[in-house]
Design a protein around this motif. Sequence first.
Motif, PDB file in Angstrom:
ATOM      1  N   UNK A 194       0.129  11.342 -10.567  1.00 12.61           N
ATOM      2  CA  UNK A 194      -0.478  12.604 -10.497  1.00 12.61           C
ATOM      3  C   UNK A 194       0.603  13.791 -10.824  1.00 12.61           C
ATOM      4  N   UNK A 195       1.780  13.323 -10.440  1.00 16.17           N
ATOM      5  CA  UNK A 195       2.781  14.597 -11.020  1.00 16.17           C
ATOM      6  C   UNK A 195       2.985  14.474 -12.333  1.00 16.17           C
ATOM      7  N   UNK A 196       3.061  13.192 -12.998  1.00 18.45           N
ATOM      8  CA  UNK A 196       3.475  12.938 -14.344  1.00 18.45           C
ATOM      9  C   UNK A 196       2.096  13.824 -15.201  1.00 18.45           C
ATOM     10  N   UNK A 197       0.954  13.884 -14.551  1.00 20.39           N
ATOM     11  CA  UNK A 197      -0.131  14.299 -15.071  1.00 20.39           C
ATOM     12  C   UNK A 197      -0.268  15.595 -14.882  1.00 20.39           C
ATOM     13  N   UNK A 248       0.812  -1.022   0.135  1.00 18.74           N
ATOM     14  CA  UNK A 248      -0.051  -0.291   0.040  1.00 18.74           C
ATOM     15  C   UNK A 248       0.931   1.107   0.032  1.00 18.74           C
ATOM     16  N   UNK A 249       1.767   1.357   0.745  1.00 16.14           N
ATOM     17  CA  UNK A 249       2.910   2.333   0.789  1.00 16.14           C
ATOM     18  C   UNK A 249       3.616   2.483  -0.535  1.00 16.14           C
ATOM     19  N   UNK A 250       3.927   1.432  -1.300  1.00 14.74           N
ATOM     20  CA  UNK A 250       4.454   1.351  -2.465  1.00 14.74           C
ATOM     21  C   UNK A 250       3.426   2.083  -3.548  1.00 14.74           C
ATOM     22  N   UNK A 251       2.255   1.510  -3.247  1.00 14.80           N
ATOM     23  CA  UNK A 251       1.051   2.167  -4.222  1.00 14.80           C
ATOM     24  C   UNK A 251       0.751   3.558  -4.019  1.00 14.80           C
ATOM     25  N   UNK A 252       0.890   3.981  -2.837  1.00 14.96           N
ATOM     26  CA  UNK A 252       0.742   5.596  -2.562  1.00 14.96           C
ATOM     27  C   UNK A 252       1.880   6.196  -3.607  1.00 14.96           C
ATOM     28  N   UNK A 253       2.922   5.867  -3.212  1.00 19.22           N
ATOM     29  CA  UNK A 253       3.908   6.576  -3.980  1.00 19.22           C
ATOM     30  C   UNK A 253       3.755   6.657  -5.550  1.00 19.22           C
ATOM     31  N   UNK A 254       3.277   5.271  -6.078  1.00 26.19           N
ATOM     32  CA  UNK A 254       2.996   5.437  -7.599  1.00 26.19           C
ATOM     33  C   UNK A 254       2.104   6.408  -7.713  1.00 26.19           C
ATOM     34  N   UNK A 255       0.893   6.263  -7.124  1.00 28.65           N
ATOM     35  CA  UNK A 255      -0.069   7.178  -7.437  1.00 28.65           C
ATOM     36  C   UNK A 255       0.092   8.616  -7.504  1.00 28.65           C
ATOM     37  N   UNK A 256       1.127   9.031  -6.479  1.00 28.38           N
ATOM     38  CA  UNK A 256       1.531  10.490  -6.248  1.00 28.38           C
ATOM     39  C   UNK A 256       2.456  10.723  -7.472  1.00 28.38           C
ATOM     40  N   UNK A 257       3.449   9.666  -7.672  1.00 25.58           N
ATOM     41  CA  UNK A 257       3.897   9.925  -9.071  1.00 25.58           C
ATOM     42  C   UNK A 257       3.397   9.942 -10.392  1.00 25.58           C
ATOM     43  N   UNK A 305       3.984   4.795 -14.981  1.00 22.92           N
ATOM     44  CA  UNK A 305       4.522   4.732 -16.326  1.00 22.92           C
ATOM     45  C   UNK A 305       3.167   4.198 -17.329  1.00 22.92           C
ATOM     46  N   UNK A 306       2.778   2.888 -16.679  1.00 20.92           N
ATOM     47  CA  UNK A 306       1.833   2.156 -17.350  1.00 20.92           C
ATOM     48  C   UNK A 306       0.446   2.847 -17.393  1.00 20.92           C
ATOM     49  N   UNK A 307       0.096   3.528 -16.251  1.00 19.57           N
ATOM     50  CA  UNK A 307      -0.950   4.011 -15.865  1.00 19.57           C
ATOM     51  C   UNK A 307      -1.495   5.382 -16.771  1.00 19.57           C
ATOM     52  N   UNK A 308      -0.233   6.091 -17.286  1.00 18.47           N
ATOM     53  CA  UNK A 308      -0.264   7.316 -17.746  1.00 18.47           C
ATOM     54  C   UNK A 308      -1.282   7.664 -18.943  1.00 18.47           C
ATOM     55  N   UNK A 309      -0.973   6.541 -19.806  1.00 18.74           N
ATOM     56  CA  UNK A 309      -1.991   6.673 -21.154  1.00 18.74           C
ATOM     57  C   UNK A 309      -3.506   6.503 -20.629  1.00 18.74           C
ATOM     58  N   UNK A 310      -3.870   5.645 -19.678  1.00 17.53           N
ATOM     59  CA  UNK A 310      -5.296   5.375 -19.441  1.00 17.53           C
ATOM     60  C   UNK A 310      -5.731   6.673 -18.984  1.00 17.53           C
ATOM     61  N   UNK A 311      -4.899   7.165 -17.856  1.00 15.73           N
ATOM     62  CA  UNK A 311      -5.270   8.339 -17.205  1.00 15.73           C
ATOM     63  C   UNK A 311      -5.492   9.555 -18.165  1.00 15.73           C
ATOM     64  N   UNK A 312      -4.831   9.416 -19.208  1.00 13.69           N
ATOM     65  CA  UNK A 312      -5.189  10.616 -20.115  1.00 13.69           C
ATOM     66  C   UNK A 312      -6.318  10.454 -20.884  1.00 13.69           C
ATOM     67  N   UNK A 313      -6.646   9.031 -21.122  1.00 16.56           N
ATOM     68  CA  UNK A 313      -7.990   8.872 -21.755  1.00 16.56           C
ATOM     69  C   UNK A 313      -9.259   8.973 -20.807  1.00 16.56           C
ATOM     70  N   UNK A 314      -9.062   8.802 -19.564  1.00 16.16           N
ATOM     71  CA  UNK A 314      -9.914   8.981 -18.553  1.00 16.16           C
ATOM     72  C   UNK A 314     -10.254  10.341 -18.223  1.00 16.16           C
ATOM     73  N   UNK A 315      -9.151  11.262 -18.602  1.00 20.66           N
ATOM     74  CA  UNK A 315      -9.338  12.853 -18.622  1.00 20.66           C
ATOM     75  C   UNK A 315     -10.375  13.293 -19.766  1.00 20.66           C
ATOM     76  N   UNK A 316     -10.011  12.818 -20.914  1.00 18.94           N
ATOM     77  CA  UNK A 316     -10.966  12.860 -21.806  1.00 18.94           C
ATOM     78  C   UNK A 316     -12.306  12.481 -21.913  1.00 18.94           C
TER      79      UNK A 316
END
Length: 214
Positions: free
Chosen positions: A113-116, A102-111, A151-162
């Motif tokens: 949101x920063x990328x986006x 969970x701690x590692x997942x928190x860091x990944x989600x933070x990263x 890294x893997x979630x970024x393109x999915x997140x961009x689609x979700x923003x649309x």
Amino acid sequence: MRLAELSERSGVSTATIKYYLREGLLAPGRQINATTAEYDEEHLRRLRLVRAMIQVGRLPVATVREVLGHVDDDSLGPTIRLGAALWALPQVPEPDTEDEYVQAAHREVGALLDRLGWENAKQLTTISPAYRSLVTALAAFRRLGYDWGAEQLTPYAELMHRTAVLDLDNLEALPSGTERVEFAVLGAILNEPALQALHRLAQEEESARRYGFE
């Protein structure tokens, strides 16, 4: 319209409508005399929303009452009002903050949101059920040995923003704040399963396109 017509137009029995009235899920009609009340189009719209929440969303009456309380609270700004109504819907449990995954997942989600550049979303991480759901999902991936992160979630997140832009465009086309929040609640109950189904159909289509039906 009288109760019988409200029942006929909504497809909800008069007994059920009376129950919703007693439970405070539906505002009382305009009293004509001691035994008769008159209802309008707003009652019909709200009745359809309540029916969807209970029959399709399988929500308990107490949860429906809480959601509707936020829907009707026009003292809140649009973002908080919308968020409060959606956050009152059933959510995943709070993840264990002591769990290393969970701690590692928190860091990944933070990263992520920063990328986006999602600065507004970062401000909601302590209260947003969506943030907790994402952390819980990524923690489960990592626990099973899959490196699934920012890294893997970024393109999915961009689609979700649309998709979110389309959602808000549709909301803004509605005439009142109450109707906008009602529409968002319906979207969570009805549209999210539809989008999930479209995702799976798209996967089936692409798989058949690449590999055939063997």
